[in-house]
Design an enzyme around this catalytic site. Structure first.
Site, PDB file in Angstrom:
ATOM      1  N   HIS A  14       0.840  -1.203   0.000  1.00 22.27           N
ATOM      2  CA  HIS A  14       0.000   0.000   0.000  1.00 22.27           C
ATOM      3  C   HIS A  14       0.875   1.253   0.000  1.00 22.27           C
ATOM      4  O   HIS A  14       1.907   1.318   0.674  1.00 22.27           O
ATOM      5  CB  HIS A  14      -0.923   0.014   1.218  1.00 22.27           C
ATOM      6  CG  HIS A  14      -2.114   0.892   1.037  1.00 22.27           C
ATOM      7  ND1 HIS A  14      -2.041   2.275   1.105  1.00 22.27           N
ATOM      8  CD2 HIS A  14      -3.408   0.600   0.768  1.00 22.27           C
ATOM      9  CE1 HIS A  14      -3.244   2.781   0.896  1.00 22.27           C
ATOM     10  NE2 HIS A  14      -4.093   1.787   0.689  1.00 22.27           N
ATOM     11  N   HIS A  15       0.458   2.250  -0.766  1.00 22.71           N
ATOM     12  CA  HIS A  15       1.221   3.489  -0.882  1.00 22.71           C
ATOM     13  C   HIS A  15       1.285   4.250   0.436  1.00 22.71           C
ATOM     14  O   HIS A  15       2.179   5.079   0.648  1.00 22.71           O
ATOM     15  CB  HIS A  15       0.612   4.380  -1.969  1.00 22.71           C
ATOM     16  CG  HIS A  15       1.632   5.121  -2.777  1.00 22.71           C
ATOM     17  ND1 HIS A  15       2.772   5.675  -2.228  1.00 22.71           N
ATOM     18  CD2 HIS A  15       1.684   5.402  -4.109  1.00 22.71           C
ATOM     19  CE1 HIS A  15       3.473   6.263  -3.178  1.00 22.71           C
ATOM     20  NE2 HIS A  15       2.855   6.103  -4.319  1.00 22.71           N
TER      21      HIS A  15
END
Length: 456
Positions: free
Chosen positions: A137-138
């Site tokens: 996930h960013h």
């Protein structure tokens, strides 16, 4: 516990069913000469299923504002095995495109790893291959940090066996990989110190906007384009390697950076694609080019900003387009070099804050501050191995937004530039042509190196 940064929090806010906010990478490996058809199965059997993940793969969200260490790890939630039927690259692309469409589950650490078996050789007579597709996930990490995490899970020695999987490495024991969290006092001081230089830069930007022959780009300069429209849930990924030396020779000949040449090649591909769809804007496309603000080898969190870049797609002359891009990217880098880390973040927030709000709300999907993101994820020149299997390619895949239907990312590994394209096929017809048009653009600039060949 560790508090989420503003940037981390933004990626969580932006996420919804149509725009999952994870970065990813496809890594291809050649099975070693002493391996066999059971190499991948053996690799799986040697994974210690009882080993708990280490930082940052053990971090999960807590009350939406903090990271905390997970005390419940189930391997099958995060690690998945796939076996291709035909082993073709097209079958691989279809598989990982579907994997990339799905959001990560927020009640667990925000990552997943997919091991893909039975991939055909890259060329006739070459060894068979397998692939890894890693999603993170960013909010947990940016593309640069994700690349570092993966590289540190591999070995430079082909004789090393039983290498720990990426999630089991204790990065906190490795110097400079994990930064100590800043105190509230330190953060407040950095913010206060950045006010004056940020205000000065913004005032200079207003002056530049009304000057002639300036490369400055405001947040309202991006033209309307089919690249900027509402997207669906489907994704189409495309990957292709190129010989790095081809870009380097062009860069040396015209006294620009290799990155400038890559941007120019992408600009040519975009121009030709939009011409083919009868959708080329009369004004130049604007790309947001992420730049890393990391001053060390840390591999956690987000430390990026963006340089808005004029792609000069309205220009028919390839050399003029290259020089416009060089001047535009240099102007942005010079500005950020004058600012501190906090100053760059605050400048970006003030200058392009409305763009982030627009993406978050989806209010005006056809009017954006930029037309697409073109991202360089730095790689490594050192050959890397996984239990003797040689890493042959690293292809990045990134995020799309409602209003941003295309992302082009690339990474440098050894003597290659590996391109990864992430697109929404329902918004962009015939987007599979773009990879071929990148090759065409590279040939255009190679033709410029020879006086005996026409300039396109």
């Amino acid at each position: 516990m560790r508090a989420l940064s503003i940037v981390d929090l933004l990626f969580l806010i932006l996420e919804n069913a149509k725009q999952p906010m994870h970065v990813a990478g496809l890594c291809t490996f050649e099975i070693p000469a002493d391996g066999d058809d059971g190499f991948v199965a053996k690799l799986i059997s040697e994974i210690n299923t009882d080993a708990l993940p280490n930082f940052p793969f053990n971090q999960m969200l807590y009350r939406r504002l903090f990271w905390r260490t997970s005390d419940d790890f189930q391997l099958y939630h995060h690690c998945h095995y796939h076996k291709l039927e035909t082993g073709s690259d097209d079958e691989l692309m279809t598989l990982i495109s579907h994997i990339h469409e799905r959001r990560l589950e927020r009640t667990r650490p925000l990552w997943s790893l997919h091991l893909i078996d039975n991939l055909l050789p890259e060329t006739l007579g070459a060894p068979k291959r397998f692939a890894l597709f890693l999603k993170v996930h960013h909010a947990l990490t940016d593309g640069v940090a994700a690349m570092r995490l993966f590289q540190r899970s591999l070995s430079q020695n082909p004789q090393d066996k039983n290498i720990l999987p990426v999630w089991a490495h204790n990065l906190k024991r490795q110097k400079n990989l994990v930064q100590a969290p800043k105190t509230i006092k330190q953060v407040a001081r950095e913010q206060l110190d950045s006010i004056r230089p940020v205000c000065r830069e913004i005032m200079q930007d207003f002056a530049k906007k009304y000057a002639q022959d300036t490369p400055f780009i405001s947040s309202f300069d991006a033209p309307k384009s089919i690249l900027n429209q509402r997207i669906g849930t489907a994704r189409r990924l495309g990957f292709r390697p190129f010989d790095k030396e081809r870009f380097v020779l062009i860069a040396k000949a015209f006294d620009v950076s290799t990155n400038d040449v890559i941007l120019a090649v992408c600009a040519h591909a975009l121009r030709q694609y939009l011409l083919g769809e009868n959708q080329l804007p009369s004004q130049p496309l604007i790309a947001f080019v992420p730049i890393s603000l990391r001053k060390n080898d840390s591999a956690f969190g987000n430390q990026i900003s963006f340089v808005p870049t004029n792609l000069s797609t309205h220009q028919d002359d390839a050399l003029t387009r290259l020089m416009d891009i060089h001047q535009s990217i240099q102007d942005g880098k010079n500005r950020f070099n004058r600012l501190s880390f906090a100053g760059v973040i605050n400048y970006t927030a003030l200058s392009y804050g409305w763009a982030g709000l627009n993406l978050a709300t989806g209010a005006l999907p056809t009017k954006q501050a930029f037309n697409l993101i073109i991202s360089n994820v730095p790689g490594d020149d050192t050959p890397l191995y996984l239990n003797g299997a040689r890493l042959t390619g690293i292809y990045p895949a990134s995020v799309l937004f409602d209003g941003q239907a295309l992302n082009i990312s690339f990474t440098n590994y050894q003597n290659r530039i590996d391109f990864g394209i992430t697109a929404c096929p329902s918004a962009l017809p015939h987007i599979d042509k773009l990879i071929g048009l990148i090759e065409e653009g590279l040939q255009v600039y190679e033709n410029l190196l020879s006086k005996d060949k026409p300039i396109n």
